[in-house]
Design a protein around this motif. Structure first.
Motif, short mmCIF file in Angstrom:
data_model
loop_
_atom_site.label_atom_id
_atom_site.label_comp_id
_atom_site.label_asym_id
_atom_site.label_seq_id
_atom_site.Cartn_x
_atom_site.Cartn_y
_atom_site.Cartn_z
N ILE A 177 -8.36 98.34 -26.59
CA ILE A 177 -9.74 98.77 -26.34
C ILE A 177 -9.71 100.04 -25.49
O ILE A 177 -8.84 100.19 -24.63
N THR A 178 -10.64 100.93 -25.76
CA THR A 178 -10.74 102.17 -24.98
C THR A 178 -12.12 102.24 -24.34
O THR A 178 -13.13 102.06 -25.02
N THR A 179 -12.15 102.49 -23.04
CA THR A 179 -13.41 102.50 -22.31
C THR A 179 -13.46 103.71 -21.37
O THR A 179 -12.42 104.20 -20.94
N VAL A 215 -16.07 117.92 -18.78
CA VAL A 215 -16.17 117.31 -20.11
C VAL A 215 -16.94 115.99 -20.05
O VAL A 215 -17.80 115.70 -20.88
N ARG A 216 -16.66 115.17 -19.04
CA ARG A 216 -17.24 113.81 -18.99
C ARG A 216 -18.53 113.74 -18.17
O ARG A 216 -19.21 112.72 -18.20
N GLY A 217 -18.82 114.81 -17.41
CA GLY A 217 -20.08 114.81 -16.66
C GLY A 217 -19.85 114.69 -15.16
O GLY A 217 -18.87 114.08 -14.72
N ARG A 269 -3.51 112.44 -26.26
CA ARG A 269 -3.82 112.72 -27.66
C ARG A 269 -4.39 114.13 -27.74
O ARG A 269 -5.04 114.59 -26.81
N PRO A 270 -4.21 114.79 -28.87
CA PRO A 270 -4.81 116.12 -28.98
C PRO A 270 -6.31 116.01 -29.25
O PRO A 270 -6.76 114.99 -29.80
N LEU A 271 -7.05 117.01 -28.88
CA LEU A 271 -8.46 117.07 -29.25
C LEU A 271 -8.56 117.30 -30.76
O LEU A 271 -7.89 118.19 -31.29
C1 LIG Z 1 -14.82 108.06 -28.47
S1 LIG Z 1 -14.12 107.33 -27.03
C2 LIG Z 1 -14.87 105.73 -27.06
C3 LIG Z 1 -14.47 104.86 -25.92
C4 LIG Z 1 -15.03 105.22 -24.56
N1 LIG Z 1 -16.39 105.59 -24.59
C5 LIG Z 1 -14.19 106.28 -23.89
O1 LIG Z 1 -14.65 107.41 -23.71
O2 LIG Z 1 -13.06 105.96 -23.56
C6 LIG Z 1 -12.42 106.93 -27.44
C7 LIG Z 1 -11.36 107.93 -26.96
O3 LIG Z 1 -11.40 109.07 -27.80
C8 LIG Z 1 -11.29 110.23 -27.02
N2 LIG Z 1 -11.96 111.31 -27.75
C9 LIG Z 1 -13.27 111.56 -27.81
N3 LIG Z 1 -13.51 112.62 -28.59
C10 LIG Z 1 -12.32 113.05 -29.05
C11 LIG Z 1 -11.92 114.10 -29.92
N4 LIG Z 1 -12.80 114.94 -30.42
N5 LIG Z 1 -10.60 114.23 -30.19
C12 LIG Z 1 -9.70 113.37 -29.65
N6 LIG Z 1 -10.01 112.36 -28.82
C13 LIG Z 1 -11.32 112.20 -28.53
C14 LIG Z 1 -11.97 109.86 -25.73
O4 LIG Z 1 -11.59 110.74 -24.67
C15 LIG Z 1 -11.53 108.43 -25.55
O5 LIG Z 1 -10.26 108.38 -24.91
#
Ligand SMILES: C[S@@+](CC[C@H](N)C(=O)[O-])C[C@H]1O[C@@H](n2cnc3c(N)ncnc32)[C@H](O)[C@@H]1O
Ligand code: SF4
Length: 441
Positions: A177-179, A215-217, A269-271
């Motif tokens: 799980i990712t939060t 990025v996150r606020g 992870r890469p963007l």
């Molecule tokens: C979409 S978020 C959902 C879970 C949670 N809200 C969070 O931010 O961890 C899942 C993961 O994807 C990463 N993420 C979001 N947008 C991304 C992107 N465009 N490319 C790669 N990783 C991304 C986030 O930083 C987070 O680690």
């Protein structure tokens, strides 16, 4: 929960994959080794060796047995310490099911990050209920699709999230799980601590408030660190970073931060240029920048007792080693190894490809039907490919990156082109997902 054997053999067209519950990894076996493993379920190795008349094969069997014995594949009686998934129809050209499924459990969030792949939130869709999710989990277990990624939106906004996790565990799946961490309370931290998750990822986008909060606020960095101080008392967790322009200079500091806050691992992870990130192309690193950042992690590994591990079975590097074995075309993992399910049940070979690529919905068809027979999945598996050096078409990498940056899922992924033609880059690490183990420090 019933006691489950540590290994599951999943028959495939090339032989089988064995899922190891202890490591949550899949190992590929050819047809011959699969026959041996399946026989070792009922017959001890002593007998199998006694029945072997060919000397060369006998020696190979001994080496095979010794190697996998080290990996805990056999019981003390010399039998395969696993079960075989039975009753599966094995297709001739693709896997019996995805190896990993990414499930969006919520399509709303308490943040509005400038890189978010989930796009504009909230999306007001009728989300899958617990019974519907459990049906999907049961099917995943039947298909050997053990890896489950729970994502969103913010998963902790879902009040029944621990029920979702428990249903997955009860079906024998390996959930991760990712939060964003902001909603973690002491009670939630305790609940996480009680469960055997493959990964509990908490996301940050830099090693400092300045970088992360861009990025996150505003204020998120300090708040998340505060939540982590509590979480570490109750559960193991990973810090998850997205490598982008804004944090390239502090990649090593991110790893240090993971260690300082008590994380077990850091994942980078890469963007990907999808969702909201398409409106912020300035965040997108070049391949060379990304590669340099990974190499800094690799250097850290050499200079300090840190173990940089490449553990993702779907990384291009791992794919290069196994793709000819486990899928026949030269595509990315989308529709070949993985798929995504949206909050309302839409199944996509990869959510990064966007709604245009949704194949069908689990409310209307089974996951197996969609995986095997939908035109969306069939067509992505039969897409053409070219030689990387030609630069003429898709030659591996990420089809979503090819789509966004080069206009078509059949265009070259510019990162792969850079990898094969940019001889000036340091070129030590080519992996989109790096796990850094910080526990040894
Ligand atoms: C979409 S978020 C959902 C879970 C949670 N809200 C969070 O931010 O961890 C899942 C993961 O994807 C990463 N993420 C979001 N947008 C991304 C992107 N465009 N490319 C790669 N990783 C991304 C986030 O930083 C987070 O680690
Ligand atoms: S990355 Fe996570 S926290 Fe940020 S907006 Fe997207 S879903 Fe929300």
């Amino acid at each position: 929960m019933s006691e489950r054997s540590p290994l599951v053999l999943i028959p495939q067209f090339f032989g089988s994959l064995v899922f190891d519950r202890r490591t949550s990894r899949y190992l590929p076996f050819d047809a011959d080794s699969t026959t041996v493993l399946a026989r070792l379920v009922d017959v001890p190795v002593k007998q199998v060796l006694a029945d072997e008349v060919d000397d060369e094969r006998f020696d190979r069997l001994i080496r095979f047995y010794e190697h996998f014995h080290e990996l805990g594949f056999f019981t003390v009686e010399g039998r395969f310490a696993g079960t075989v998934l039975s009753g599966l129809e094995v297709p001739a050209d693709h896997l019996v099911g995805p190896l990993a499924v990414h499930l969006e459990v919520v399509s709303a969030c308490n943040l509005t990050c400038t890189h978010c792949f989930a796009g504009e939130l909230p999306r007001r869709e009728k989300r899958l209920g617990l019974a519907e999710i459990d049906r999907v989990f049961a099917e995943m277990a039947r298909l050997g699709s053990f890896r489950l990624g729970l994502t969103g939106g913010e998963p902790l906004l879902r009040k029944d999230i621990f029920r979702v996790i428990d249903m997955a565990l009860e079906r024998g799946l390996a959930p991760c799980i990712t939060t964003n961490g902001l909603l973690i309370t002491e009670e939630i931290a305790r609940e996480f601590g009680k469960r055997d998750l493959v990964w509990l990822n908490v996301s940050l986008e830099g090693a400092t408030a300045e970088t992360n909060d861009k990025v996150r606020g505003p204020g998120t960095f300090a708040k998340v660190l505060d939540r982590l101080a509590m979480l570490r008392e109750h559960a193991r967790f990973t810090l998850a970073f997205t490598i982008m322009r804004t944090n390239l200079a502090e990649i090593q500091a991110c790893a240090e931060l993971a260690h300082t806050v008590g994380a077990d691992t850091a994942v980078f992870r890469p963007l990907y240029p999808v969702g909201i990130a398409t409106q912020h192309q300035e965040l997108m690193p070049t391949f060379a920048e990304y590669n340099t950042a990974l190499n800094e992690l690799a250097l850290m590994d050499r200079n300090a007792p840190i173990d940089v591990r490449h553990i993702d079975p779907f990384s291009p590097q791992a794919r290069q080693e196994t793709q000819s074995v486990i899928h026949q075309n030269y595509g990315c993992g989308a529709g070949n190894l993985v798929c995504s399910i949206s909050v309302s049940g839409d199944v996509n070979p990869c959510s990064f490809l966007g709604p245009r690529f949704v194949a069908a919905n689990v409310r209307e068809q089974s996951l197996a039907e969609i995986w095997h027979n939908s035109s969306g999945f069939q067509s992505i598996r039969t897409l053409s490919h070219t030689e990387p050096a030609s630069g003429a078409g898709f030659a591996g990498g990420c089809r979503a990156r090819a789509l966004v940056l080069n206009g078509s899922i059949n265009a070259p992924d510019p990162w792969i082109t850079a990898q094969t033609t940019d001889t000036g880059s340091p070129g030590i690490v080519h992996n989109p997902l790096v796990i850094l183990d910080v526990t040894g420090r």
